[in-house]
Design an enzyme around this catalytic site. Sequence first.
Site, PDB file in Angstrom:
ATOM      1  N   ASP A   5      11.103   3.167   5.638  1.00 27.69           N
ATOM      2  CA  ASP A   5      10.874   1.680   5.740  1.00 27.69           C
ATOM      3  C   ASP A   5      12.073   1.042   6.137  1.00 27.69           C
ATOM      4  OD1 ASP A   5      10.053  -0.994   4.873  1.00 27.69           O
ATOM      5  OD2 ASP A   5       8.460  -0.091   3.936  1.00 27.69           O
ATOM      6  N   ILE A  14       0.855  -1.217  -0.002  1.00 26.94           N
ATOM      7  CA  ILE A  14       0.063  -0.184   0.167  1.00 26.94           C
ATOM      8  C   ILE A  14       0.965   1.176   0.039  1.00 26.94           C
ATOM      9  CG2 ILE A  14      -1.413   1.412   1.375  1.00 26.94           C
ATOM     10  CD1 ILE A  14      -2.723  -1.292   2.368  1.00 26.94           C
ATOM     11  N   TYR A  52      -2.501  -8.925  16.390  1.00 29.12           N
ATOM     12  CA  TYR A  52      -2.516  -7.882  15.455  1.00 29.12           C
ATOM     13  C   TYR A  52      -3.684  -6.846  15.755  1.00 29.12           C
ATOM     14  CZ  TYR A  52      -3.202  -6.154  10.685  1.00 29.12           C
ATOM     15  OH  TYR A  52      -3.413  -4.906   9.609  1.00 29.12           O
ATOM     16  N   SER A  67      -7.369  -1.447  10.709  1.00 33.00           N
ATOM     17  CA  SER A  67      -7.817  -2.626  10.006  1.00 33.00           C
ATOM     18  C   SER A  67      -9.142  -3.215  10.489  1.00 33.00           C
ATOM     19  CB  SER A  67      -6.964  -3.730  10.275  1.00 33.00           C
ATOM     20  OG  SER A  67      -7.337  -5.134   9.887  1.00 33.00           O
ATOM     21  N   ARG A 113     -15.520 -11.721   2.234  1.00 36.02           N
ATOM     22  CA  ARG A 113     -14.586 -10.629   2.531  1.00 36.02           C
ATOM     23  C   ARG A 113     -14.841  -9.500   1.632  1.00 36.02           C
ATOM     24  NH1 ARG A 113     -13.648 -13.376   5.945  1.00 36.02           N
ATOM     25  NH2 ARG A 113     -11.728 -14.378   6.900  1.00 36.02           N
ATOM     26  N   ASP A 168      -8.798 -16.708  11.983  1.00 33.69           N
ATOM     27  CA  ASP A 168      -9.653 -16.361  10.743  1.00 33.69           C
ATOM     28  C   ASP A 168     -11.216 -15.672  10.972  1.00 33.69           C
ATOM     29  OD1 ASP A 168      -8.033 -16.254   8.578  1.00 33.69           O
ATOM     30  OD2 ASP A 168      -8.561 -18.235   7.783  1.00 33.69           O
ATOM     31  N   ASN A 213     -10.160  -6.045   3.074  1.00 31.89           N
ATOM     32  CA  ASN A 213      -9.050  -6.815   2.489  1.00 31.89           C
ATOM     33  C   ASN A 213      -8.545  -6.124   0.991  1.00 31.89           C
ATOM     34  OD1 ASN A 213     -10.653  -8.817   3.973  1.00 31.89           O
ATOM     35  ND2 ASN A 213      -8.779  -9.892   3.707  1.00 31.89           N
TER      36      ASN A 213
HETATM   37  N1  LIG Z   1      -3.321  -5.228   2.706  1.00 30.65           N
HETATM   38  C1  LIG Z   1      -4.300  -5.333   3.600  1.00 30.65           C
HETATM   39  O1  LIG Z   1      -5.544  -6.012   3.271  1.00 30.65           O
HETATM   40  C2  LIG Z   1      -4.593  -4.586   4.717  1.00 30.65           C
HETATM   41  C3  LIG Z   1      -5.826  -4.713   5.483  1.00 30.65           C
HETATM   42  C4  LIG Z   1      -5.779  -3.927   6.813  1.00 30.65           C
HETATM   43  C5  LIG Z   1      -4.949  -3.301   7.165  1.00 30.65           C
HETATM   44  N2  LIG Z   1      -3.740  -3.192   6.508  1.00 30.65           N
HETATM   45  C6  LIG Z   1      -2.710  -2.266   7.122  1.00 30.65           C
HETATM   46  O2  LIG Z   1      -2.130  -1.355   5.827  1.00 30.65           O
HETATM   47  C7  LIG Z   1      -0.725  -1.258   6.198  1.00 30.65           C
HETATM   48  C8  LIG Z   1       0.200  -1.480   4.974  1.00 30.65           C
HETATM   49  O3  LIG Z   1       0.083  -2.775   4.728  1.00 30.65           O
HETATM   50  P1  LIG Z   1       0.479  -3.517   3.329  1.00 30.65           P
HETATM   51  O4  LIG Z   1      -0.592  -4.682   2.969  1.00 30.65           O
HETATM   52  O5  LIG Z   1       0.948  -2.568   2.501  1.00 30.65           O
HETATM   53  O6  LIG Z   1       1.672  -4.610   3.804  1.00 30.65           O
HETATM   54  P2  LIG Z   1       3.226  -4.364   3.474  1.00 30.65           P
HETATM   55  O7  LIG Z   1       3.845  -5.729   4.500  1.00 30.65           O
HETATM   56  O8  LIG Z   1       3.332  -4.968   1.969  1.00 30.65           O
HETATM   57  O9  LIG Z   1       3.649  -3.213   3.875  1.00 30.65           O
HETATM   58  C9  LIG Z   1       4.240  -2.913   5.235  1.00 30.65           C
HETATM   59  C10 LIG Z   1       5.627  -2.192   5.320  1.00 30.65           C
HETATM   60  O10 LIG Z   1       5.705  -1.694   6.635  1.00 30.65           O
HETATM   61  C11 LIG Z   1       7.203  -1.975   6.863  1.00 30.65           C
HETATM   62  N3  LIG Z   1       7.688  -2.311   8.031  1.00 30.65           N
HETATM   63  C12 LIG Z   1       7.122  -3.189   8.920  1.00 30.65           C
HETATM   64  N4  LIG Z   1       7.817  -2.720   9.954  1.00 30.65           N
HETATM   65  C13 LIG Z   1       8.480  -1.769  10.043  1.00 30.65           C
HETATM   66  C14 LIG Z   1       9.149  -0.907  11.083  1.00 30.65           C
HETATM   67  N5  LIG Z   1       9.237  -1.474  12.209  1.00 30.65           N
HETATM   68  N6  LIG Z   1       9.825  -0.010  10.707  1.00 30.65           N
HETATM   69  C15 LIG Z   1       9.667   0.594   9.332  1.00 30.65           C
HETATM   70  N7  LIG Z   1       8.903  -0.147   8.456  1.00 30.65           N
HETATM   71  C16 LIG Z   1       8.414  -1.142   8.730  1.00 30.65           C
HETATM   72  C17 LIG Z   1       7.388  -3.239   5.907  1.00 30.65           C
HETATM   73  O11 LIG Z   1       8.832  -3.344   5.526  1.00 30.65           O
HETATM   74  C18 LIG Z   1       6.693  -3.092   4.697  1.00 30.65           C
HETATM   75  O12 LIG Z   1       7.357  -2.234   3.528  1.00 30.65           O
HETATM   76  C19 LIG Z   1      -0.432  -1.751   7.321  1.00 30.65           C
HETATM   77  O13 LIG Z   1      -0.457  -1.132   8.578  1.00 30.65           O
HETATM   78  C20 LIG Z   1      -1.456  -2.933   7.516  1.00 30.65           C
HETATM   79  O14 LIG Z   1      -1.598  -3.351   8.808  1.00 30.65           O
HETATM   80  C21 LIG Z   1      -3.346  -3.733   5.139  1.00 30.65           C
END
Ligand SMILES: NC(=O)c1ccc[n+]([C@@H]2O[C@H](COP(=O)([O-])OP(=O)(O)OC[C@H]3O[C@@H](n4cnc5c(N)ncnc54)[C@H](O)[C@@H]3O)[C@@H](O)[C@H]2O)c1
Length: 346
Positions: A46, A27, A164, A140, A230, A302, A191
């Site tokens: 990151d 994202i 989480y 989330s 979902r 889940d 999702n």
């Molecule tokens: N993808 C989904 O469906 C979804 C759904 C609900 C919430 N989210 C939330 O959206 C956000 C982005 O998720 P995503 O799907 O892009 O996941 P992703 O794993 O692709 O991205 C998360 C990023 O955070 C970085 N990261 C993790 N811990 C870190 C730290 N301690 N310091 C610096 N960087 C760190 C990772 O390296 C990664 O690049 C997250 O907060 C996730 O919880 C995602």
Amino acid sequence: MSRYEEILSILSNRPFRWVVTGAAGFIGSHLVETLLGLKQQVIGLDCFLSGTRSNLDEAVSLCGNGKPDLRFVKGDIRDMEACREVCEGADFVLHQAALVSVPRSFDEPHLNNSCNITGFLNMLLAARDANVRSFVFASSAAVYGAQPQGPICENTPLAPMSPYAVAKRTGELYSRVLSCGMRSTGLRYMNAYGPRQDPSSPYSGVISIWTKQTMEGKTPAIFGDGNNTRDFVYVDDIVQANILAAMQDTNDGCNGNVFNVGTGKPTSLEELLSSIQRAVHEYFPDIPQTANPRYMPERTGDIRHSQADITLARKTLGYEPRLSLAEGLERMIGGGSKAGKETSKN
Ligand SMILES: NC(=O)c1ccc[n+]([C@@H]2O[C@H](COP(=O)([O-])OP(=O)(O)OC[C@H]3O[C@@H](n4cnc5c(N)ncnc54)[C@H](O)[C@@H]3O)[C@@H](O)[C@H]2O)c1
């Protein structure tokens, strides 16, 4: 003109400074891509826990801006100094960095706690102390836990079922009590899916895993009976919600607002798999058709149904999902980047 189009037009004429944490992730890299395409100044943070440099490179190459203004800081949100460094002088913070996997939060609860609670707190305080205009963070749908079938709205009693989800809820509560005048907004993503979602990890989203397996002619496995539902939301709509939330023009003193971000439409896992198979075979007719799915026992944590009521985001932010599941899958599987499309409309 929709509220989003209005805001894109404002942004394309005026650069602000944005911090995107988790910039190398799925994202985060789409946020970077869109903001750079809008000629904004972007600082990405990151530590590559799950993100990759190639995501960032792709975001830059697809942004449609020959002079992208991106500063990337390899750093960790668990390090307060790194958080302060990126927030200095920023207008907006879009905090996405997190340990994102529910199963991994059970396997490594301390890692979940340090990234998703301590790291969250660091970014919230760094943004507040730097007087940013607005702090938007990824929460989330996991905070809802198991709910009866049907749309869930923001005031539904919460039932987090995993470390989480506990961390995501803790972030929402911290933002409510510690923002102290800074506008902060939590987005409860349903999702999300789209290009650059990592299919190689067992912790990845189901759409990226099933698409990869189908492209390889393999038969995907469904956890549960296939009737779990979902609300799958294309990543461009997640980007939309972040930009709308950051640019809200109200400051009603009510910080810690949270909004559902989804499409409002439920899809069963069985329907999803058929849609993926249809899209793959439409674009890649040479790939052999796969057999019927294998059914596996449900996994711990889940939930059975998840569907957002998005009325509040529609009314307050002007959020309107722009892609149906079929359109999103077509864009993801059929290729074609969104680069430049948003900006060229204005
Ligand atoms: N993808 C989904 O469906 C979804 C759904 C609900 C919430 N989210 C939330 O959206 C956000 C982005 O998720 P995503 O799907 O892009 O996941 P992703 O794993 O692709 O991205 C998360 C990023 O955070 C970085 N990261 C993790 N811990 C870190 C730290 N301690 N310091 C610096 N960087 C760190 C990772 O390296 C990664 O690049 C997250 O907060 C996730 O919880 C995602």
